[in-house]
Design an enzyme around this catalytic site. Structure first.
Site, PDB file in Angstrom:
ATOM      1  N   SER A   1      33.582  50.057  37.757  1.00 26.83           N
ATOM      2  CA  SER A   1      34.216  48.930  38.452  1.00 26.83           C
ATOM      3  C   SER A   1      35.652  48.751  37.984  1.00 26.83           C
ATOM      4  O   SER A   1      36.286  47.740  38.260  1.00 26.83           O
ATOM      5  CB  SER A   1      33.419  47.639  38.209  1.00 26.83           C
ATOM      6  OG  SER A   1      33.342  47.337  36.824  1.00 26.83           O
TER       7      SER A   1
ATOM      8  N   ASN B   1      27.556  41.016  29.888  1.00 25.62           N
ATOM      9  CA  ASN B   1      27.131  40.009  30.867  1.00 25.62           C
ATOM     10  C   ASN B   1      27.825  38.664  30.647  1.00 25.62           C
ATOM     11  O   ASN B   1      28.372  38.075  31.580  1.00 25.62           O
ATOM     12  CB  ASN B   1      25.614  39.845  30.839  1.00 25.62           C
ATOM     13  CG  ASN B   1      24.906  41.119  31.286  1.00 25.62           C
ATOM     14  OD1 ASN B   1      25.559  42.055  31.752  1.00 25.62           O
ATOM     15  ND2 ASN B   1      23.594  41.154  31.147  1.00 25.62           N
TER      16      ASN B   1
ATOM     17  N   THR C   1      46.451  19.800  74.070  1.00 23.88           N
ATOM     18  CA  THR C   1      45.050  20.045  73.706  1.00 23.88           C
ATOM     19  C   THR C   1      44.616  21.123  74.687  1.00 23.88           C
ATOM     20  O   THR C   1      45.126  21.158  75.821  1.00 23.88           O
ATOM     21  CB  THR C   1      44.167  18.790  73.838  1.00 23.88           C
ATOM     22  OG1 THR C   1      44.216  18.342  75.198  1.00 23.88           O
ATOM     23  CG2 THR C   1      44.648  17.651  72.932  1.00 23.88           C
ATOM     24  N   HIS C   2      43.740  22.019  74.272  1.00 27.30           N
ATOM     25  CA  HIS C   2      43.369  23.193  75.085  1.00 27.30           C
ATOM     26  C   HIS C   2      44.619  24.011  75.453  1.00 27.30           C
ATOM     27  O   HIS C   2      44.626  24.697  76.458  1.00 27.30           O
ATOM     28  CB  HIS C   2      42.664  22.806  76.394  1.00 27.30           C
ATOM     29  CG  HIS C   2      41.595  21.770  76.246  1.00 27.30           C
ATOM     30  ND1 HIS C   2      40.253  22.057  76.304  1.00 27.30           N
ATOM     31  CD2 HIS C   2      41.671  20.424  76.023  1.00 27.30           C
ATOM     32  CE1 HIS C   2      39.537  20.942  76.144  1.00 27.30           C
ATOM     33  NE2 HIS C   2      40.388  19.942  75.952  1.00 27.30           N
TER      34      HIS C   2
ATOM     35  N   SER D   1      60.895  46.454  66.606  1.00 25.74           N
ATOM     36  CA  SER D   1      60.018  47.479  67.156  1.00 25.74           C
ATOM     37  C   SER D   1      60.707  48.821  67.000  1.00 25.74           C
ATOM     38  O   SER D   1      61.931  48.904  67.068  1.00 25.74           O
ATOM     39  CB  SER D   1      59.772  47.184  68.634  1.00 25.74           C
ATOM     40  OG  SER D   1      59.418  48.363  69.322  1.00 25.74           O
TER      41      SER D   1
ATOM     42  N   ASN E   1      59.522  40.311  66.013  1.00 31.03           N
ATOM     43  CA  ASN E   1      58.085  40.038  65.918  1.00 31.03           C
ATOM     44  C   ASN E   1      57.760  39.157  64.702  1.00 31.03           C
ATOM     45  O   ASN E   1      58.272  39.390  63.614  1.00 31.03           O
ATOM     46  CB  ASN E   1      57.301  41.350  65.828  1.00 31.03           C
ATOM     47  CG  ASN E   1      57.425  42.185  67.083  1.00 31.03           C
ATOM     48  OD1 ASN E   1      57.489  41.641  68.185  1.00 31.03           O
ATOM     49  ND2 ASN E   1      57.498  43.489  66.927  1.00 31.03           N
TER      50      ASN E   1
ATOM     51  N   TYR F   1      21.027  38.714  35.197  1.00 32.94           N
ATOM     52  CA  TYR F   1      22.017  39.695  35.645  1.00 32.94           C
ATOM     53  C   TYR F   1      21.374  40.876  36.360  1.00 32.94           C
ATOM     54  O   TYR F   1      20.354  41.399  35.910  1.00 32.94           O
ATOM     55  CB  TYR F   1      22.834  40.233  34.445  1.00 32.94           C
ATOM     56  CG  TYR F   1      23.863  41.252  34.883  1.00 32.94           C
ATOM     57  CD1 TYR F   1      25.096  40.845  35.390  1.00 32.94           C
ATOM     58  CD2 TYR F   1      23.586  42.615  34.847  1.00 32.94           C
ATOM     59  CE1 TYR F   1      26.021  41.767  35.843  1.00 32.94           C
ATOM     60  CE2 TYR F   1      24.512  43.544  35.284  1.00 32.94           C
ATOM     61  CZ  TYR F   1      25.725  43.119  35.786  1.00 32.94           C
ATOM     62  OH  TYR F   1      26.648  44.036  36.226  1.00 32.94           O
TER      63      TYR F   1
ATOM     64  N   GLN G   1      28.041  43.298  40.295  1.00 30.50           N
ATOM     65  CA  GLN G   1      29.322  44.002  40.188  1.00 30.50           C
ATOM     66  C   GLN G   1      29.988  44.090  41.568  1.00 30.50           C
ATOM     67  O   GLN G   1      31.204  43.982  41.686  1.00 30.50           O
ATOM     68  CB  GLN G   1      29.086  45.402  39.603  1.00 30.50           C
ATOM     69  CG  GLN G   1      30.353  46.227  39.448  1.00 30.50           C
ATOM     70  CD  GLN G   1      30.095  47.510  38.678  1.00 30.50           C
ATOM     71  OE1 GLN G   1      29.620  47.466  37.551  1.00 30.50           O
ATOM     72  NE2 GLN G   1      30.407  48.644  39.281  1.00 30.50           N
TER      73      GLN G   1
ATOM     74  N   LYS H   1      31.389  40.711  42.357  1.00 33.55           N
ATOM     75  CA  LYS H   1      32.645  40.503  41.639  1.00 33.55           C
ATOM     76  C   LYS H   1      33.793  41.245  42.326  1.00 33.55           C
ATOM     77  O   LYS H   1      34.891  40.696  42.491  1.00 33.55           O
ATOM     78  CB  LYS H   1      32.478  41.000  40.200  1.00 33.55           C
ATOM     79  CG  LYS H   1      33.651  40.705  39.305  1.00 33.55           C
ATOM     80  CD  LYS H   1      33.424  41.265  37.927  1.00 33.55           C
ATOM     81  CE  LYS H   1      33.198  42.761  38.017  1.00 33.55           C
ATOM     82  NZ  LYS H   1      33.019  43.410  36.724  1.00 33.55           N
TER      83      LYS H   1
HETATM   84  N1  ARG Z   1      30.745  46.517  35.074  1.00 34.88           N
HETATM   85  C1  ARG Z   1      29.672  45.600  34.982  1.00 34.88           C
HETATM   86  C2  ARG Z   1      29.893  44.424  35.941  1.00 34.88           C
HETATM   87  O1  ARG Z   1      30.990  44.212  36.276  1.00 34.88           O
HETATM   88  C3  ARG Z   1      29.600  45.055  33.622  1.00 34.88           C
HETATM   89  C4  ARG Z   1      28.302  44.432  33.274  1.00 34.88           C
HETATM   90  C5  ARG Z   1      27.337  45.457  32.993  1.00 34.88           C
HETATM   91  N2  ARG Z   1      26.188  44.890  32.414  1.00 34.88           N
HETATM   92  C6  ARG Z   1      25.111  45.585  32.247  1.00 34.88           C
HETATM   93  N3  ARG Z   1      24.124  44.954  31.738  1.00 34.88           N
HETATM   94  N4  ARG Z   1      25.074  46.846  32.574  1.00 34.88           N
HETATM   95  O2  ARG Z   1      28.996  43.782  36.415  1.00 34.88           O
END
Ligand code: ARG
Length: 464
Positions: free
Chosen positions: A25, A115, A162-163, A285, A293, A325, A330, A333
């Site tokens: 990630s 975590n 309106t509209h 353009s 534009n 978790y 991931q 996130k």
């Molecule tokens: N890269 C993981 C994430 O962003 C980190 C957490 C990983 N935790 C685990 N228990 N493998 O979620």
């Protein structure tokens, strides 16, 4: 480079390279780097306070983390992190700390899991970005307010729609005040979220159930500007509510920005001609030499749709997950970070582009009466004279139909006819021009110049 994994100890086989790469990630969470470092410094302080590490290890860790913070600020950290082949930004920082602090670096992860580390970095990130979103939104509200004051001074009038159909004449200051109100709400939403993200510290929840090390979670919470530690470790490591709230607030902000954008895109067409986007903010353009534009506003509209989609995706990625978790988080996130960064960039772009809009007051005012926009004032005047509203509506509607057929505006002949039809002693006393129509409004929050001034004063006070 052969990855040096934080968790490799038990494993007999080399990890499959393709699957390891799939699980990375790093590209998504690099934006968390500075927040991870803050969390790591607080964690090191808690380890020292608990007597797990001595003063010299604590100092070496803190110095190494300070250097990483400098590298992040200087923009040199990302390339190093990529070269380290770490699985995520947290692993990359851990690796860099061990390079810089030597064997002291091996103590940093004591009593901590990625975590609680991820949850902590995310909360700090949300607090920062929500505060930034609030600033940008407040800036738009203030800019709209300042322009509303100018427009009120100039008594610039346009036909509200309106509209998208001509409705009634309003002061441009009412329109600008509406923009101010929308963005004051956006700012409030972001500010509340920033406060939420300063409430409870995830740090010390560890993997899902706390740690056997005697860490003072209240201490690390305080060092990070949280009021208290979170109450339940199992909940903490699976909770992405703050991230989802940031993306939601960002998507809501852009939904507002997209509506103003849509109106301005139309106003900037020559057919409307109410506004012009300064050349500094427009594009041309590649084939049509005359084009100007309003791209920033179109991009904001597009970004609003994308943010909405990112929010839906991020929320969906959490549905059905059992407590605690799961690696799916991931993906949550990544969606939150990518979506929020893009949305906040779009919000800032909207703020800049808004300042480049030049209104054409003469053109607006010249068209403010088009489309029989004073018709409602005539009906109001009949009602004030004791004619019920259905009859008043029908009487004025008939005059509009007649005027349309004759290709003219409502005029004195209509007032005379309406006065007679209503049984009044003389012609109906009602405004025929846009400026008089605006003055004829009576209610709080209306386009009456005094009401607009009051509303702008109250908006200004709310922004202070
Ligand atoms: N890269 C993981 C994430 O962003 C980190 C957490 C990983 N935790 C685990 N228990 N493998 O979620």
């Amino acid at each position: 480079m052969k990855p040096e994994l934080q968790w490799g100890g038990r494993f007999a086989a080399e990890p499959d390279a393709a699957l390891l790469a799939f699980g990375s990630s790093l590209e998504d969470d690099l934006v968390l780097a500075a927040f991870d470092v803050r969390g790591s410094r607080a964690h090191a302080a808690a380890l020292h306070a608990a007597g797990i590490i001595d003063a010299s290890v604590a100092q070496r860790l803190d110095e190494a983390l300070a250097s990483v913070a400098d590298e992040i600020a200087a923009g040199t950290f990302a390339a190093q992190a990529r070269a380290s082949a770490a699985e995520d930004v947290h692993g990359a920082i851990d690796a860099r700390v061990r390079e810089l602090a030597g064997d002291a670096g091996d103590w940093l992860h004591a009593g901590r899991s990625r975590n609680d580390q991820v949850a902590t970095a995310l909360a700090l990130y949300v607090r920062d970005r929500a505060a930034r979103g609030a600033d940008v939104a407040r800036g738009v509200a203030r800019a709209a307010l300042a322009r509303a004051r100018e427009a009120l001074e100039a008594q610039t009038i346009l036909a509200a729609t309106t509209h998208w159909q001509p409705a009634q004449p309003v002061l441009l200051a009412l329109w600008l005040g509406a923009v101010g109100e929308m963005f004051a709400r956006v700012a409030t939403r972001f500010a509340r979220l920033a406060a939420d993200a300063a409430q409870a510290s995830p740090l010390g929840a560890a993997a899902c159930c706390g740690t056997g090390l005697p860490l003072d979670r209240a201490l690390s919470a305080r060092l990070l500007g949280f009021r208290e530690p979170t109450r339940n470790a199992l909940d903490t490591v699976g909770d992405r509510d703050l991230g989802l709230d940031l993306l939601h607030a960002s998507a809501r902000a852009l939904a507002s920005a997209s509506r103003v954008s849509e109106e301005l895109v139309l106003w900037c067409t020559p057919a409307f001609g109410y506004a012009r986007l300064d050349d500094a903010a427009s594009t041309g353009s590649s084939i049509m030499p005359q084009k100007r534009n309003p791209d920033p506003f179109e991009l904001v509209r597009g970004a609003a749709a994308a943010a909405n989609g990112a929010f839906a995706g991020a929320l969906a990625s959490t549905t059905g997950l059992a407590l605690s978790y799961h690696r799916d988080l991931q993906e949550t996130k990544a969606l939150v970070l990518r979506g929020s960064e893009r949305a906040l960039a779009a919000l800032s772009a909207f703020a800049s582009a808004f300042d480049y809009v030049r209104f054409d007051a003469a053109r607006m005012s010249a068209r403010a009466g088009d489309g029989y926009t004073v018709a409602t004032d005539l009906a109001d005047a009949l009602t004030l004279g004791g004619i019920d509203t259905r009859r008043a509506h029908a009487l004025v509607g008939a005059r509009v139909l007649g005027a349309e057929r004759e290709g003219r505006s409502l005029d004195a002949s209509d007032l005379a006819a309406l006065g007679e039809a209503a049984g009044f002693a003389g012609p109906l006393d009602a405004p025929l021009d846009a400026a008089a129509s605006v003055r004829a409004k009576r209610t709080a929050g209306s386009t009456n110049p005094d009401a607009v001034r009051n509303a702008l004063d109250a908006l200004e006070a709310s922004l202070a």
